[in-house]
Structures are given as C-alpha cells and as structure tokens.
Design a protein around this motif. Structure first.
Motif, short mmCIF file in Angstrom:
data_model
loop_
_atom_site.label_atom_id
_atom_site.label_comp_id
_atom_site.label_asym_id
_atom_site.label_seq_id
_atom_site.Cartn_x
_atom_site.Cartn_y
_atom_site.Cartn_z
N SER A 309 0.83 -1.21 0.00
CA SER A 309 0.00 0.00 0.00
C SER A 309 0.86 1.25 0.00
O SER A 309 0.56 2.23 -0.70
N ASP A 355 -15.81 -7.16 -1.39
CA ASP A 355 -15.77 -7.06 -2.85
C ASP A 355 -15.83 -8.47 -3.44
O ASP A 355 -14.85 -9.22 -3.40
N SER A 358 -13.41 -9.89 -6.59
CA SER A 358 -12.01 -9.77 -6.21
C SER A 358 -11.34 -11.13 -6.16
O SER A 358 -12.00 -12.17 -6.00
N GLU A 384 -7.30 5.69 -1.63
CA GLU A 384 -7.83 6.62 -2.63
C GLU A 384 -6.69 7.21 -3.46
O GLU A 384 -5.66 7.64 -2.93
N THR A 389 -7.50 -1.58 -4.67
CA THR A 389 -8.91 -1.66 -4.30
C THR A 389 -9.00 -2.33 -2.93
O THR A 389 -8.34 -3.35 -2.70
N THR A 391 -10.66 -4.72 -0.45
CA THR A 391 -11.52 -5.89 -0.66
C THR A 391 -12.03 -6.50 0.64
O THR A 391 -12.88 -7.38 0.60
N VAL A 405 -6.24 -5.61 0.37
CA VAL A 405 -6.21 -4.77 -0.83
C VAL A 405 -5.71 -5.63 -1.99
O VAL A 405 -5.07 -6.66 -1.80
N ASN A 407 -4.36 -5.06 -6.39
CA ASN A 407 -4.22 -4.27 -7.60
C ASN A 407 -4.83 -5.08 -8.74
O ASN A 407 -4.24 -6.05 -9.20
N LYS A 408 -6.02 -4.69 -9.17
CA LYS A 408 -6.76 -5.47 -10.15
C LYS A 408 -6.20 -5.36 -11.56
O LYS A 408 -6.61 -6.11 -12.45
#
Length: 689
Positions: A309, A355, A358, A384, A389, A391, A405, A407-408
C-alpha cells in the motif's frame, strides 16, 4: 476425494514422509563418494547418459582427469552443463571426497534454482537446501561426506521441483528462519526460495550489511533525503533484477514498522517507539515496487500488505489505538494482544469480504473469514488515488480497519492485513489444529503458486453468489487451472476488457432467459421472471457475444448454452413438456434425488464433443432444465453435435472458433467423481493454455 479431506490426508502423509526419510538416512550406507563418482551418478540420474559417448570423445577439460579414464566423459559433460566446476585452476580433483554441501550446490543448479538465491558460497546454498526441500528425508550436514543413498534422495527431491514455480520469500535478516513458510509454499505446490537482501547504492552498509547510522534518524527511521531516493524506484542502483531473475512469484512476510519517511506523504515517527528496520525497509520497498512494475505475482501479509500500500501511495495509520481515540471510539485490542497478556499469541477476529469481484473472494468464497491470525498496531488508512482496491475490512464501534487490498490491473497482487501463513504453519509445520480454516489459508498460497506457474485462468460468469459455483471452482482447480469470478457485465466493451484477464470461461446455468432477446412472446410457464433475471441476461449476453467474437475458449452449461444460441440469433423452446406433449424427462429424478438422468448421442464425429467423449454416446448425464434450443431456430454459425431423448438438442458448437462448446446437461455434477465429465473441463483448460 473432497478437497479439505485430501489436504488433511496430505498433512499426515507429509509428516509420515519426513519420518520415513529419517529412517532412510539412519540406515544409509556409510561409504562416501568421490567427485568423479558423483559426476557419473549425476549423469545417470539426470538422464544424460545418452550424451556420454560424445563427451568421452572430447579432450579432457581438466589436467588431473586422464584421457579415456572411467569418469572423463561424465566430468566433461557436467562441467559443460555448468553443474560442476573444478576445484582450482584447471584441476577437478576427481578422487577427492564429495561433501553434502557440494552435492547440494550441484543439485540446486540442476533444479534451476534462481542464481540470485545462490550468490554467496556456501551460506545461501545451505539456506536454499532447506527452503526448496532439497534435503527432505536427509539429515543434512554441509561438511559431511555424501554417500550414494543421500545423493539419490537429494536427486529425487531435485527432480520433484521440475515444472513448479519458484516462490521467493522476502528477506528479513541474515539470521531469519523461514522454514515454516517454506513448508507452506511447498504444500501449496511451489518451490520456496528465501530471497537475499535487496541493497541500494543510495545508502552505505556496515560489515553486517546493515544501513549505517549516518542515514538514519535516532528512531531507526530512514532519513528523508535517502527515503526519497528509494522512493524514486531507480532499480539500476539496486541488485533487485539480479535477485529476481527466474523467480516466478513472491510472498512478502510480516515484521517491523515501516519508516514513515517512505510514505507518499511523509510523516513524523509516531509509533510509540516500536522497532523500525530501515535496512529491511529498503529491501522490501524496492522488491515490492519491482514486483508491481514487472507484474510478478505477489501475496503480501501484514507488513507486506502495508508495504504494498505504501509503495502504491496509500495513506497510513501509525498506531490503531491512537486512531480510534482520535475518533472518540473505544478500542479493545482487536488486532493485537497487549504486551502484558498471559500466553501472548495472535489475536483472533473475523474479516468481512466486501468485494465479490475480487481475487480475495475467489480464495475465501464467502462473505466472512473467521478467526484470522492478527498481530499489528498499524494499518492502511485509505487507498484513494492509488491503483489498489479495498476488498476486506473489520468494523469495531463504527471504525473501519482495512484488512485486504489488491491491484486489479496486475496478474496477482493481493495483500492481507492478517496472517494466513500462521494457520497453515500450525497444521503443516507444527502438526497442530488451526482456529482459522487452514484449507482457505492454504488457498491463498495455492493461488499465488498457480498464477506464478502461469496456469490457465478460467473465469466463471457472474450470476449472483459465487458460493453457488463452488463445485465448478473446485473442478477447475483439480483440472490444473486458476479460478476467478468475472464481474457483472453491463456492456459489450466491458466484456471484451474482462476477457483480457482470463484464458477461458465457464458460463453457468440458472434462470430462464427473457424471450424479448429472441423475439418471442412470453409464455405463462416462464420461471424466475424477475428484474434480476434481466440483469443477468445482459451480463451473460455481452460476455458470450464477446467470447464468440474474440474466440475466447468457452464452455457454456445449460442456461449458458441456451444464451449462446440466442446470441447467435437462435431461439428457445420456452417449456419442454409442453413442446413434447408429455411429462418432462429432463427434470425427473431417477438415479439421484437432485438430478434427472438420461443418455445423449453424439452425432458429429468431427466435433469437439466427440473428442471429449471419445465416442458417440454418454450415459446418465445430469440434467435439470425445462427450456432448450429450438431445433428450428439454431443460431447462425452453430452446429448441433448431440441429442438427447426425443431429439432434444444437448450440445452446440461454434466450430469456426477453437473451443466454443455449449452443453445442455451439467458435467460439473459428476466431474469430481468421474473422469468422463472432468474431461470437459480439462479440454477447456487445454485450449485455454
């Protein structure tokens, strides 16, 4: 065998295998091997004997190996292959006793263990033999002589690494003990390698390779000027590319607090004096940034997720109790037991998965993961403006803490704030029970291994709760694929984009299709005639249309086959009993209480279906439907390749594509028990590969 039962059985077998290995070692022959004998045995065990004559005819590569001597060909061969080197100058010392560490070094090279792991002699070899599993069943003593029994066991272990991805474990210190983590990675099907330290020319290091004090604040935090250089991600000033050569994926572990100077918006140290390790910060930050940039599959736990992150630019909480207090909320040590707690251990709490589209949900396959292992006082505040994202989260007294989290945009870039490796370690390393479902915890590592090994990724179409498709998910994994759940599709362009993230798709069964899509009036016998049905129609229609037009390998089941016909301009029979004028044999329970059963006849011997079935008939397929493709309105480009009783269409193919197959029956009902039905999914994976 059920997946959970199999893994429990596997853990017992692993323990048994280790015990058996010790017995073998205890009874091993005491005779030792010379270097020449080891070269000859390596050639034999590695299947290189066919090249011996060629290398026997070559001039000897070493002055102390006589021309036409018994081991000359083997020595020339293993030297040419880069598996064994000389001892000094142009000598090989063929009659010298071989040691276990020498055998280990040779076999690690044979197994193609990444060079970055083998940079220092002999320490990194001794680490690598443990993490890779090279010495399983062997009582390893580096400087002891190696005998044939030990060498053969180690060679067997080296061969077992073939075809498996190398999963790096991020460096913590030069004295780290990651044996438990290595065991977990091996249980997940990977080869574990403990990565060496990543260093940077932006700072100086002392004799023990720690960052010197001139670059640190009094707290141990990296000074801002040097943190900014690390954040510049100038990989040419580091050894990260060398370390990561041939590493297929990385597991980032937990640990100390991270230097606040590395935050996107730097902060003053406010962590109540807890340990900060700037030397490790440089190593982890650089490694994480490199993995994200190079799209190397990565799974990060606790500090690892925090570093993922921070590298991505997230806002950060340096102390959770302070964060709660600032919001006027009570905190009860949910995420870490207090220092004075008796029998201090991991805190335990539940995590909410928020989510469903995910990778995290693909692993957990539920809305809640219960009793995770937790040990942290820091957390990610917000992602942000980053590529991440959120999840998963936990909520206490109205305050949310981010728990996962991803990274999609990357292949597999997943971070969790908790410690699934701990619960896996309890089972696979310590032989204990785990409070958190260890089957799910191991799946995190299985997915990391699967993505790192470039297994085909199969998307399951959106259709409500993914829990409904647990069987299909397990089948795809059993067949050797990776599962992901596709999102709800609202337009064609979104479907094309979604298909770029997978290698093939399964479109599942479900509700009746809205007759408006194929231009018929609505029958009063339609079922599930709801707004939700129309939302799913839109999703499936766009997905199938995109898959047909982009030649994406697709297996469409029941409703999926019906929608394939509709997409291609065909129509449906809205109620089969009415059409046939008799009771519906396609939903009558005969052999099992939950499926009707009937036979199908394959009518096209040049079809995909014929190659899968291996003949012209398939008995007792699982069936549950009252609608079917209309034989007078078969879609353009589709070929009917199988029928059931009363000439009901049972399979359609779009034969202009590589693999576009629709079946009206349900192979997933029997695939885990019968190869004939698993073959449908294995065929999909083969074409997806």
């Amino acid at each position: 065998m059920k997946k959970g039962i199999f893994r429990k059985f596997l853990s017992l077998c692993t323990a048994g295998a280790l015990t058996a290995g010790l017995v073998v070692t205890a009874s091993a022959a005491p005779d030792t091997m010379t270097r020449g004998e080891m070269a000859a045995l390596l050639v034999e065990s590695a299947g290189l004997s066919g090249q011996l004559a060629e290398y026997q005819a070559k001039p000897s590569a070493f002055s102390d190996v006589a021309e036409n001597s018994i081991y000359e060909g083997a020595i020339n061969l293993v030297y040419a292959k880069g598996l064994m080197s000389g001892t000094s100058g142009d000598t090989f010392s063929p009659n010298a006793a071989a040691t276990q560490v020498e055998a280990a070094a040779i076999l690690l090279r044979y197994a193609d263990v990444p060079n970055g792991v083998l940079t220092a002699w002999p320490a990194s070899y001794n680490t690598a033999v443990s993490s890779t599993g090279l010495t399983q069943g062997v009582e390893y003593s580096p400087n002891s002589a190696v005998n044939k029994t030990v060498f053969v066991q180690m060679m067997s272990n080296a061969k077992a690494m073939e075809g498996k991805p190398f999963i790096g474990i991020s460096w913590k210190s030069n004295t780290q003990d990651y044996a438990a983590f290595a065991t977990v990675i091996r249980a997940a099907g990977g080869v574990a390698v403990e990565l060496p330290q990543i260093t940077s020319s932006a700072v100086e290091y002392d004799s023990s390779n720690k960052v010197t004090s001139a670059y640190l604040e009094e707290s141990g935090m990296l000074k801002q000027a040097y943190a900014d250089q690390i954040k510049a991600k100038n990989f040419a000033n580091t050894n990260v590319a060398q370390v990561m050569a041939e590493v297929d994926g990385v597991f980032f572990t937990g640990g100390e607090d991270i230097s606040p100077s590395l935050f996107a918006e730097p902060q003053k140290e406010a962590n109540h004096g807890e340990e900060i390790n700037a030397t490790r910060d440089i190593s982890d930050y650089t490694l994480m940034a490199y993995c994200i940039q190079q799209d190397i599959p990565s799974f990060a736990a606790c500090r690892g997720m925090q570093m993922m992150s921070i590298v991505s630019g997230a806002d950060f909480i340096q102390d959770i109790p302070d964060y709660f207090a600032a919001q006027g909320a009570e905190y009860n040590d949910l995420h870490r037991m207090p220092a004075d707690a008796p029998n201090r251990d991991y805190a335990r709490h539940d995590v909410d998965i928020i989510d469903k589209d995910s990778l995290l949900y693909d692993v957990v396959n539920a809305d809640v993961l219960k009793n995770v292992s937790s040990w942290h006082h820091q957390a990610v505040k917000s992602v942000e403006g980053t590529g991440l994202t959120v999840t998963a989260k936990t909520t206490l007294n109205g305050v949310d803490i981010i728990e996962a989290v991803e990274n999609k945009d990357k292949t597999f870039c997943v971070g969790v704030q908790f410690h699934p490796e701990n619960d896996c370690s309890l089972v696979f390393y310590q032989g204990k029970e785990a409070p958190c479902d260890f089957d799910t915890c191991l799946t995190f590592f299985e997915n990391l291994v699967a993505y790192a090994s470039e297994k085909p990724v199969i998307g399951i179409s959106w259709g409500g709760d993914p829990v409904d498709y647990t069987d299909i998910q397990d089948i795809i994994r059993e067949a050797g694929g990776v599962v992901t759940h596709l999102p709800q599709i609202t337009r064609y362009e979104q479907a094309v984009s979604a298909l770029k993230s997978v290698d093939g798709i399964v479109v599942t069964g479900g509700e009746d299709i809205n007759p408006d899509l194929y231009g018929d009036e609505h029958s009063p016998l339609l079922e599930d005639n709801t707004e939700y049905r129309d939302i799913r129609d839109t999703s499936d229609y766009n997905l199938i249309q995109a898959a047909v037009q982009t030649d994406e390998p697709m297996l469409a089941i029941c409703r999926g086959m019906q929608m394939l016909n509709v997409v291609c301009g065909g129509g449906l029979i809205q109620d089969l009993p009415t059409y046939l004028g008799k009771d519906d044999s396609y939903r009558v329970h005969r052999n099992k209480p939950d499926w009707a059963r009937h036979d199908i006849t394959v009518t096209d011997t040049d079809s995909l279906l014929y190659s899968i079935v291996g003949g012209t008939s398939l008995a007792d397929v699982a069936s549950w439907h009252h609608q079917v493709a209309n034989p007078r309105r078969v879609g353009q480009g589709l070929t009917v390749v199988a029928y059931g009783p009363d000439e009901v269409i049972e399979a359609l193919e779009y034969q202009a594509n590589d693999f576009t197959l629709g079946v009206q029956f349900h192979p997933e009902a029997d695939a885990l028990d019968h190869d004939a039905y698993m073959d449908f999914f294995e065929a999909l994976l083969a074409h997806a590969s």
